[in-house]
Write an enzyme that holds these catalytic residues in place. Structure first.
Site, PDB file in Angstrom:
ATOM      1  N   TYR A 123       0.798  -1.230   0.000  1.00 54.30           N
ATOM      2  CA  TYR A 123       0.000   0.000   0.000  1.00 54.30           C
ATOM      3  C   TYR A 123       0.827   1.276   0.000  1.00 54.30           C
ATOM      4  O   TYR A 123       0.382   2.313  -0.497  1.00 54.30           O
ATOM      5  CB  TYR A 123      -0.911  -0.031   1.234  1.00 54.30           C
ATOM      6  CG  TYR A 123      -1.913   1.091   1.322  1.00 54.30           C
ATOM      7  CD1 TYR A 123      -3.013   1.133   0.466  1.00 54.30           C
ATOM      8  CD2 TYR A 123      -1.777   2.092   2.272  1.00 54.30           C
ATOM      9  CE1 TYR A 123      -3.950   2.150   0.561  1.00 54.30           C
ATOM     10  CE2 TYR A 123      -2.714   3.112   2.376  1.00 54.30           C
ATOM     11  CZ  TYR A 123      -3.801   3.143   1.520  1.00 54.30           C
ATOM     12  OH  TYR A 123      -4.718   4.152   1.618  1.00 54.30           O
ATOM     13  N   GLY A 126      -0.585   4.989   0.190  1.00 51.82           N
ATOM     14  CA  GLY A 126      -1.911   4.999  -0.427  1.00 51.82           C
ATOM     15  C   GLY A 126      -2.160   6.165  -1.356  1.00 51.82           C
ATOM     16  O   GLY A 126      -3.297   6.433  -1.730  1.00 51.82           O
ATOM     17  N   SER A 128      -1.307   6.501  -4.473  1.00 56.98           N
ATOM     18  CA  SER A 128      -1.294   6.135  -5.890  1.00 56.98           C
ATOM     19  C   SER A 128      -2.418   6.841  -6.650  1.00 56.98           C
ATOM     20  O   SER A 128      -3.539   6.960  -6.155  1.00 56.98           O
ATOM     21  CB  SER A 128      -1.464   4.623  -6.045  1.00 56.98           C
ATOM     22  OG  SER A 128      -1.682   4.268  -7.404  1.00 56.98           O
ATOM     23  N   LEU A 258       6.968  -7.690  -7.591  1.00 50.86           N
ATOM     24  CA  LEU A 258       8.077  -8.641  -7.493  1.00 50.86           C
ATOM     25  C   LEU A 258       8.487  -8.914  -6.061  1.00 50.86           C
ATOM     26  O   LEU A 258       9.149  -9.921  -5.782  1.00 50.86           O
ATOM     27  CB  LEU A 258       9.289  -8.125  -8.277  1.00 50.86           C
ATOM     28  CG  LEU A 258       9.076  -7.829  -9.763  1.00 50.86           C
ATOM     29  CD1 LEU A 258      10.367  -7.328 -10.396  1.00 50.86           C
ATOM     30  CD2 LEU A 258       8.566  -9.062 -10.495  1.00 50.86           C
ATOM     31  N   GLY A 259       8.156  -8.043  -5.151  1.00 54.79           N
ATOM     32  CA  GLY A 259       8.535  -8.207  -3.763  1.00 54.79           C
ATOM     33  C   GLY A 259       8.098  -7.004  -2.948  1.00 54.79           C
ATOM     34  O   GLY A 259       7.595  -6.016  -3.487  1.00 54.79           O
ATOM     35  N   ARG A 391      -8.863  19.837  -5.218  1.00 55.93           N
ATOM     36  CA  ARG A 391      -9.400  18.850  -6.154  1.00 55.93           C
ATOM     37  C   ARG A 391     -10.569  18.088  -5.543  1.00 55.93           C
ATOM     38  O   ARG A 391     -11.581  17.809  -6.209  1.00 55.93           O
ATOM     39  CB  ARG A 391      -8.256  17.889  -6.537  1.00 55.93           C
ATOM     40  CG  ARG A 391      -8.571  16.807  -7.574  1.00 55.93           C
ATOM     41  CD  ARG A 391      -9.228  15.564  -6.987  1.00 55.93           C
ATOM     42  NE  ARG A 391      -8.619  15.066  -5.774  1.00 55.93           N
ATOM     43  CZ  ARG A 391      -7.641  14.154  -5.729  1.00 55.93           C
ATOM     44  NH1 ARG A 391      -7.163  13.646  -6.845  1.00 55.93           N
ATOM     45  NH2 ARG A 391      -7.176  13.716  -4.554  1.00 55.93           N
ATOM     46  N   TYR A 452       3.499  18.358 -17.486  1.00 57.85           N
ATOM     47  CA  TYR A 452       2.467  17.914 -16.536  1.00 57.85           C
ATOM     48  C   TYR A 452       1.216  18.713 -16.869  1.00 57.85           C
ATOM     49  O   TYR A 452       1.197  19.939 -16.738  1.00 57.85           O
ATOM     50  CB  TYR A 452       2.963  18.206 -15.124  1.00 57.85           C
ATOM     51  CG  TYR A 452       2.200  17.581 -13.986  1.00 57.85           C
ATOM     52  CD1 TYR A 452       2.733  16.514 -13.284  1.00 57.85           C
ATOM     53  CD2 TYR A 452       0.972  18.078 -13.577  1.00 57.85           C
ATOM     54  CE1 TYR A 452       2.066  15.950 -12.199  1.00 57.85           C
ATOM     55  CE2 TYR A 452       0.290  17.527 -12.505  1.00 57.85           C
ATOM     56  CZ  TYR A 452       0.851  16.456 -11.818  1.00 57.85           C
ATOM     57  OH  TYR A 452       0.188  15.903 -10.751  1.00 57.85           O
TER      58      TYR A 452
END
Length: 534
Positions: A123, A126, A128, A258-259, A391, A452
């Site tokens: 996570y 969080g 993302s 992957l880990g 936002r 951006y």
């Protein structure tokens, strides 16, 4: 302070009062129509399904099945995540949230999930924005979100080599507070700094404070420890090595597939004491881009070199310009930097730039009357930190407010900018009727910029996710067709997968799939991210 389960940051820091009135006033001026506030639902009303799995007794104390925990870990912090939370649309929630306290417990959790075929979603903090932490794990008997927040210590500081061994769950502010008494800093400040972790930065190859030189967290890694279902990968601490492909590079950007990164030795710097900065106005955008390229290729390596186009300058810095505003800053712990700033300003003048009055000052100094462009820089910095909170307010009022980013070589920028802008405007026209697109450079390299983009458009409540997805798909197609990358620093996650699959070379895709099979034979680690779920 209490974290918001549905949106960004802390509940106490949400937009309210004069800031709220001023923000909604700007929206009404740009986007006529009624604004209706849609407040987030109570967690108790969400009707989350019962957990499908039960942790063994040895791990039960690490795992939570509380609805508040599960709801807060169901999505990341993208616009579409916030809107779905507001609408109570939590189709994929973790069955359990696990919080290990040490590497042994991480190993035990992976062993259990591997045996049972349970998906494991690391996570980070969080934050993302690409679906990277969302447990979309169809076909699995369950999903466990792995929250590393308890593993947040600075374990060692090597003052001689200027490095520190740090656990992956440490959040940005806590890390800097531990380094400050030693006069050291990691100097990695993404916009999510307050609410993201070292492990998350490493797993997503996060972009940070520096607009040039040390732009990504990759540049600051000395070695890493990663727990995989097949064993622990621990690289050697070295300033550099030519001994084959770098093991750290395999896990940097692997997004938990992957880990699980448990700790890393990170390269540190002395805390900067010398600073100088300026803002430069341009009447023509092409000239502003050319000036920025000249600085990026000069070897001056400014810490900040962010070009705001006219729309970004107006919306988020409050300054009306024809071409844009370039925000410049230099810093050092060792030597004066005003000469570097003076040279950068000279390059801007060569391209028609008008610098602020304090363009050659050292820290704290301003000479003459501060210009509107100088004030714009500070206004934009403040706005930058408040953008995610604002936002959330726009999302509550059915306004589409989201960003996407890329990078390309300088020779392709003009065509990419035109194609992306046209694609965004056409897509907004199709689904919202109107809208605004802005552009700024977050990072610049000698061979190209990282543009951006921001999108602001009136949406329809109940349809805003679909409307944004339409716009996002259109601009992603334009980026891919123009030779840009699908992401410069936001990572791939699940949302960027279609374009990432096209971008990466086929032999590398096969090698990545082979690495996945070797390290995670049961395919339990973050299924569907980077690679198809087995």
């Amino acid at each position: 302070m209490a974290r918001s389960w549905w949106g960004w940051g802390n509940d106490e820091d949400a937009v309210r009062g004069a800031e709220l009135n001023e923000l909604l006033g700007r929206v009404r001026a740009l986007m006529p129509g009624e604004l209706t506030d849609h407040r987030p639902p109570d967690i108790a009303s969400l009707g989350l399904p019962e957990p499908r799995v039960t942790a063994p007794a040895s791990l039960a104390g690490l795992c939570s099945a509380e609805p508040a925990d599960r709801a807060a870990h169901a999505h990341g912090k993208a616009y579409r995540d916030v809107v779905r939370n507001l609408q109570g649309d939590l189709r994929h929630v973790p069955d359990l949230v696990a919080r290990p306290r040490d590497e042994r417990e991480v190993t035990d959790l992976l062993d259990w999930c591997t045996r049972e075929g349970i998906a494991v979603v690391p996570y980070g903090g969080g934050s993302s924005v690409v679906g990277g932490v969302e447990p979309r794990c169809d076909g699995r008997p369950g999903a466990v979100t792995l929250d590393m927040g308890r593993m947040d210590r600075v374990l060692e500081i090597d003052r001689t080599s200027r490095a520190a061994r740090v656990q992956a769950g440490v959040f940005g502010p806590h890390l800097e507070s531990r380094l400050r008494p030693h006069g050291l800093t990691l100097r990695h400040f993404p916009q999510s700094f307050e609410f993201s972790t070292l492990g998350g930065w490493l797993a997503t190859r996060a972009g940070g404070h520096y607009a040039t030189l040390y732009t990504h967290i990759d540049d600051l890694v000395e070695s890493m420890r990663v727990v995989t279902p097949s064993g622990v990968s621990a690289s050697r601490r070295l300033p550099g090595s030519g001994a084959g492909p770098s093991p750290d590079r395999l896990f940097l950007g692997s997004e938990g597939t992957l880990g699980v990164i448990t700790e890393a030795w990170m390269r540190l710097q002395e805390r900067p004491r010398r600073r100088a900065g300026a803002s430069v106005r341009f009447a023509d955008y092409a000239a502003a881009v050319a000036a920025t390229r000249a600085i990026a290729q000069s070897g001056l390596n400014p810490a900040n070199c962010r070009l705001l186009d006219a729309a970004e300058s107006l919306l988020n810095a409050g300054v009306s310009v024809g071409g844009g505003v370039l925000v410049l800053a230099f810093e050092s712990a060792d030597h004066p930097v005003h000469h570097s700033l003076a040279r950068a300003v000279e390059l801007c003048r060569d391209h028609g730039g008008e610098p602020s009055a304090d363009a050659t000052g050292e820290p704290g100094g301003t000479s003459g009357t501060e210009s509107g462009a100088a004030r714009a820089a500070e206004t934009w910095r403040s706005s930058f930190l408040r953008m995610p909170y604002q936002r959330d307010v726009l999302a509550r009022h059915a306004v589409i407010a989201e960003t996407f980013e890329t990078a390309c070589t300088w020779d392709k920028f003009e065509a990419l900018h035109r194609a992306v802008t046209e694609a965004a405007r056409q897509a907004m026209s199709e689904v919202t009727g109107t809208g605004v697109i802005t552009c700024r450079f977050t990072h610049v390299y000698p061979d190209g910029p990282a543009p951006y983009f921001g999108v602001y458009a009136p949406g329809r409540w109940g349809s805003t996710v679909a409307q944004w997805d339409h716009i996002k798909a259109a601009v992603s197609e334009a980026i891919e067709a123009s030779g840009g990358t699908i992401t410069h620093h936001h990572a791939v996650g699940r949302d960027h997968r279609p374009w990432y699959d096209r971008q990466r070379p086929e032999p590398f895709a096969a090698a990545l799939a082979a690495a996945k099979a070797a390290l995670d034979p049961a395919g339990v680690l973050n299924p569907g991210v980077l690679l198809p779920a087995p």
